[in-house]
Design an enzyme around this catalytic site. Structure first.
Site, mmCIF file in Angstrom:
data_model
loop_
_atom_site.group_PDB
_atom_site.id
_atom_site.type_symbol
_atom_site.label_atom_id
_atom_site.label_comp_id
_atom_site.label_asym_id
_atom_site.label_seq_id
_atom_site.Cartn_x
_atom_site.Cartn_y
_atom_site.Cartn_z
ATOM 1 N N CYS A 1 0.245 -1.216 -0.010
ATOM 2 C CA CYS A 1 0.026 0.257 -0.095
ATOM 3 C C CYS A 1 0.338 1.510 0.298
ATOM 4 O O CYS A 1 1.649 1.015 -0.001
ATOM 5 C CB CYS A 1 -0.984 -0.113 1.221
ATOM 6 S SG CYS A 1 -2.304 -1.163 1.678
ATOM 7 N N ASP B 1 21.748 36.053 -14.226
ATOM 8 C CA ASP B 1 20.308 36.622 -14.815
ATOM 9 C C ASP B 1 20.390 38.125 -14.107
ATOM 10 O O ASP B 1 20.743 38.606 -12.882
ATOM 11 C CB ASP B 1 19.203 36.415 -14.276
ATOM 12 C CG ASP B 1 18.212 36.235 -14.845
ATOM 13 O OD1 ASP B 1 17.724 36.459 -16.219
ATOM 14 O OD2 ASP B 1 16.917 37.513 -14.666
#
Length: 477
Positions: free
Chosen positions: A35, A442
């Protein structure tokens, strides 16, 4: 979760903690089933359970999937996308279908190891070897096809990658405790009658900030290849055996994927790439907790919990986006990429694509490698870089597949004339899914970092989630 501690695992199972779904699996010796940790069934006694790091390991040990909680449909473990070692690279490649297409020898060759080494390394961490993991994935693909299509059972067997119907029947029975026909009869899912059409749900770990993904994709969508709606993202896919189209509809706790494929053998690969595109296997709770420890990011995380790193479905497409977008606006890059698509892409005739006005699959590396710089409306040096990268990828010299060595790929990109650190790091972040890239070259991020007075020592505290920190800081700008 690292090395599994049985006490911690049982505590998670007792609490039905869904955060651990896909991280480990609980097998119950008295019932013979396995499970997910959040299974709603009665919690078994601690003495009756065993824990496995993968569904394949539980199946190898003789357990079958629980019919109630369906552990085979959980999100993947976030660990394999975050890590850069050979086992994590192997897991990503297995998910992309490399073992199905090339065998374990092909997987080992891509990673630069022998088959024996790869089997040993993967088994030591996942409790099952590459072939067993691929077999488990194959059974899940078969289940989806049985439950969501009207295909003949024999056709499902071969579409899922089985060599014979007998092998298919045995595998499905071992994995789910039902025959293929019984599995189909029990399904309550809607069935698509159209050839090559499949609808399924992609599991998500909440919180899931899908709006941020759509906001990212919308201004960058390439005309004819992608379309973004209020809650949907649609695009054409280049896949190993053909082309396809997908519509992804965002919900808080799942994503509905509507797929149309020219070859159903590409289903598992298409699903895996869509999951990577939307970063669905991430652990948003762990990421948010780590970044919230910094007062600068705490309010940003609180405002946008569950932010996801926009990924990709095609490494070549992503590197072209990065090169084209180096010194032009987002709108300008989109226009150029649209022209490349029309001149070097492949026209498609798919009903799902037509519904969204999509006409082309993006250009392949092989197609662009045949171009000349004058064909592209851009500076000659940048056009040369595009063609050089296309040659490198078409020849196999440059690898931007999910299991690529991130550091080596960056070095190879930087060796291409016209490719700088920003481009290489952007590709590493988005094409290779590296969660720990800070794009400090950046321009926008540099301004934000300077405004806040942040230095390298401060940003190092965000490891290993600096890519997600970058997304939060971009949003402030």
């Amino acid at each position: 979760m690292g090395v599994m501690d049985p006490v911690d695992c049982y505590r998670a199972v007792s609490a039905r903690d869904a955060r651990f779904d896909g991280v480990f699996y609980t097998a119950v010796r008295t019932t013979g089933i396995y499970c997910r940790p959040s299974c709603p069934a009665m919690t078994p006694r601690e003495s009756n359970v065993a824990f496995y790091p993968s569904a394949a390991a539980a199946e190898v040990a003789g357990f079958r999937a629980c019919r109630r909680c369906r552990p085979d449909s959980t999100p993947g473990s976030p660990e394999w996308n975050a890590r850069a070692d050979v086992v994590a690279r192997a897991v990503r490649l297995i998910g992309d279908g490399v073992v199905e297409r090339e065998g374990v020898s092909g997987l080992a060759g891509r990673l630069g190891y022998s088959e024996r080494q790869i089997n040993r390394l993967v088994t030591s961490e996942l409790g099952a070897g590459p072939q067993a993991i691929a077999r488990s994935n194959r059974a899940r693909t078969a289940r989806v096809l049985l439950e969501t299509t009207a295909m003949r059972v024999a056709d499902v067997a071969f579409a899922a990658g089985y060599g014979s119907v007998r092998q298919f029947n045995d595998s499905v029975r071992e994995s789910f405790g039902l025959t293929p026909r019984e599995l189909r009869a029990r399904s309550r899912r809607a069935v698509h009658e159209g050839a090559g059409r499949i609808r399924l749900e992609l599991a998500v770990r909440p919180p899931f900030h899908s709006a941020g993904l759509l906001e990212w994709f919308a201004p960058r969508a390439i005309e004819g290849v992608e379309a973004v709606g209020e809650r949907t993202y649609a695009r054409v896919l280049n896949l190993p055996h053909g082309v396809g189209a997908v519509e992804l509809e965002m919900h808080d706790d799942h994503v509905t994927a509507d797929l149309e494929l020219t070859d159903l053998r590409d289903l598992a690969t298409a699903v895996h790439r869509c999951r990577r595109l939307l970063d669905l296997d991430a652990d948003p709770v762990a990421i948010d907790e780590a970044l919230s420890a910094d007062p600068l990011l705490a309010d940003l995380v609180r405002e946008v919990p569950g932010i996801r790193l926009p990924g990709q479905v095609d490494g070549f497409e992503m590197v072209l986006r990065a090169i084209v977008g180096q010194q032009v606006s987002v709108a300008g890059a989109r226009t150029i990429l649209g022209r490349i698509t029309r001149s070097r892409g492949t026209e498609v005739e798919l009903e799902l694509a037509r519904r969204h006005g999509l006409t082309h699959a993006f250009a392949t590396a092989e197609s662009v490698a045949e171009a000349v710089p004058e064909e592209f409306a851009m500076p000659r040096g940048r056009a040369g870089a595009i063609i050089a990268v296309a040659h490198a990828m078409a020849s196999g010299e440059l690898d931007l597949d999910p299991g690529a060595d991130r550091e080596r790929a960056r070095e190879q990109l930087l060796a291409v004339r016209g490719v700088g650190p920003w481009t290489a790091d952007y590709v590493r972040m988005r094409a290779l899914g590296d969660p720990d890239v800070l794009l400090d070259t950046d321009l926008v991020l540099r301004r934000v970092l300077a405004r806040e007075g942040l230095d390298r020592a401060r940003t190092d505290r965000w490891r290993p989630w600096r890519s997600y920190a970058s997304l939060h800081l971009w949003r402030t700008a």
